[in-house]
Design a protein around this motif. Structure first.
Motif, PDB file in Angstrom:
ATOM      1  N   ALA A 165       3.724   3.129  -0.919  1.00 17.92           N
ATOM      2  CA  ALA A 165       2.575   3.103  -0.539  1.00 17.92           C
ATOM      3  C   ALA A 165       1.523   3.229  -1.569  1.00 17.92           C
ATOM      4  O   ALA A 165       0.762   2.472  -1.477  1.00 17.92           O
ATOM      5  N   ILE A 166       1.637   3.942  -2.710  1.00 26.36           N
ATOM      6  CA  ILE A 166       0.542   4.083  -3.703  1.00 26.36           C
ATOM      7  C   ILE A 166       0.799   2.756  -4.371  1.00 26.36           C
ATOM      8  O   ILE A 166      -0.382   2.053  -4.635  1.00 26.36           O
ATOM      9  N   TRP A 178      -2.874   0.105  -4.554  1.00 22.37           N
ATOM     10  CA  TRP A 178      -3.373  -0.127  -5.691  1.00 22.37           C
ATOM     11  C   TRP A 178      -3.181  -1.818  -5.949  1.00 22.37           C
ATOM     12  O   TRP A 178      -4.080  -2.559  -6.369  1.00 22.37           O
ATOM     13  N   GLY A 179      -1.870  -2.376  -5.939  1.00 19.12           N
ATOM     14  CA  GLY A 179      -1.569  -3.758  -6.113  1.00 19.12           C
ATOM     15  C   GLY A 179      -1.759  -4.196  -7.561  1.00 19.12           C
ATOM     16  O   GLY A 179      -1.459  -5.172  -7.808  1.00 19.12           O
ATOM     17  N   ILE A 211       1.597  12.720  -4.260  1.00 19.70           N
ATOM     18  CA  ILE A 211       0.691  11.539  -3.958  1.00 19.70           C
ATOM     19  C   ILE A 211      -0.745  11.735  -4.284  1.00 19.70           C
ATOM     20  O   ILE A 211      -1.310  10.608  -4.677  1.00 19.70           O
ATOM     21  N   GLU A 212      -1.249  12.744  -4.773  1.00 21.66           N
ATOM     22  CA  GLU A 212      -2.545  12.940  -5.272  1.00 21.66           C
ATOM     23  C   GLU A 212      -2.540  12.534  -6.741  1.00 21.66           C
ATOM     24  O   GLU A 212      -3.805  12.284  -7.252  1.00 21.66           O
ATOM     25  N   ASN A 213      -1.484  12.884  -7.388  1.00 26.98           N
ATOM     26  CA  ASN A 213      -1.697  12.622  -8.926  1.00 26.98           C
ATOM     27  C   ASN A 213      -0.984  11.484  -9.587  1.00 26.98           C
ATOM     28  O   ASN A 213      -1.110  11.370 -10.488  1.00 26.98           O
ATOM     29  N   THR A 268      -7.095   6.190   1.789  1.00 32.10           N
ATOM     30  CA  THR A 268      -6.408   5.377   2.493  1.00 32.10           C
ATOM     31  C   THR A 268      -4.877   6.040   2.767  1.00 32.10           C
ATOM     32  O   THR A 268      -4.305   5.804   3.970  1.00 32.10           O
ATOM     33  N   LEU A 269      -4.338   6.590   1.696  1.00 32.09           N
ATOM     34  CA  LEU A 269      -2.985   6.912   1.928  1.00 32.09           C
ATOM     35  C   LEU A 269      -2.971   8.296   2.756  1.00 32.09           C
ATOM     36  O   LEU A 269      -2.050   8.553   3.517  1.00 32.09           O
TER      37      LEU A 269
END
Ligand SMILES: [Zn+2]
Length: 158
Positions: free
Chosen positions: A33-34, A38-39, A67-69, A110-111
């Motif tokens: 997902a991360i 970002w892509g 997920i935050e870092n 978003t996540l």
């Protein structure tokens, strides 16, 4: 010599243990997902080829694989940043630091709602998380500003 070697080996084992323990926090789904949010490389915008997990706050500075870092970084950025503090490193690399911080907050926004881990939501969904993130970003800025002033003073003399 022998003593020195065994001490080093012990330190290496400790590091590895810490690394493995920390790595467990981020699931494969979260990483996917991360990465798709970002892509590209989070720092230089490089193409989505062999992106690696990079801890914005390095493990050596108390960061964790959460997920935050974690952001995706190209091999070059990942190797270059290593254990550096992110804002100072971005500045040295002449990368767009404010753009990175804004995008990072956007991606987290978003996540966050879809990860389903927050059972204790405040009355206004996302409000508490957002202020925590703002505080985190603000503290990054604070560190950065202090460095800035030091750099400016050095620059004046040069
Ligand atoms: Zn990059």
């Amino acid at each position: 010599m022998t003593l020195d070697r065994s001490r080093r080996a012990r330190a290496a084992r400790k590091r590895r243990k810490r690394f493995l323990a920390a790595d467990n926090d981020l699931t494969a789904a979260q990483w996917t997902a991360i990465r798709s949010a970002w892509g590209c490389c989070a720092y230089c915008g490089g193409p989505d080829e062999s992106l690696q997990k990079d801890c914005v706050l390095p493990l050596s500075r108390g960061g964790r694989y959460t997920i935050e870092n974690v952001v995706p970084a190209c091999r070059s950025c990942n190797a270059s940043k290593s254990n550096d503090e992110v804002t100072g490193w971005l500045r040295r690399k002449r990368l767009d630091e404010p753009a990175f911080l804004r995008r990072w907050v956007d991606v987290l926004t978003t996540l966050r709602p879809s990860d389903g881990l927050d059972d204790e939501r405040p009355d206004v969904p996302g409000e508490q998380e957002r202020s925590e993130r703002d505080a985190a970003v603000a503290s990054l800025h604070d560190q950065h500003d202090e460095r800035d002033h030091a750099a400016e003073q050095e620059g004046d003399q040069g």
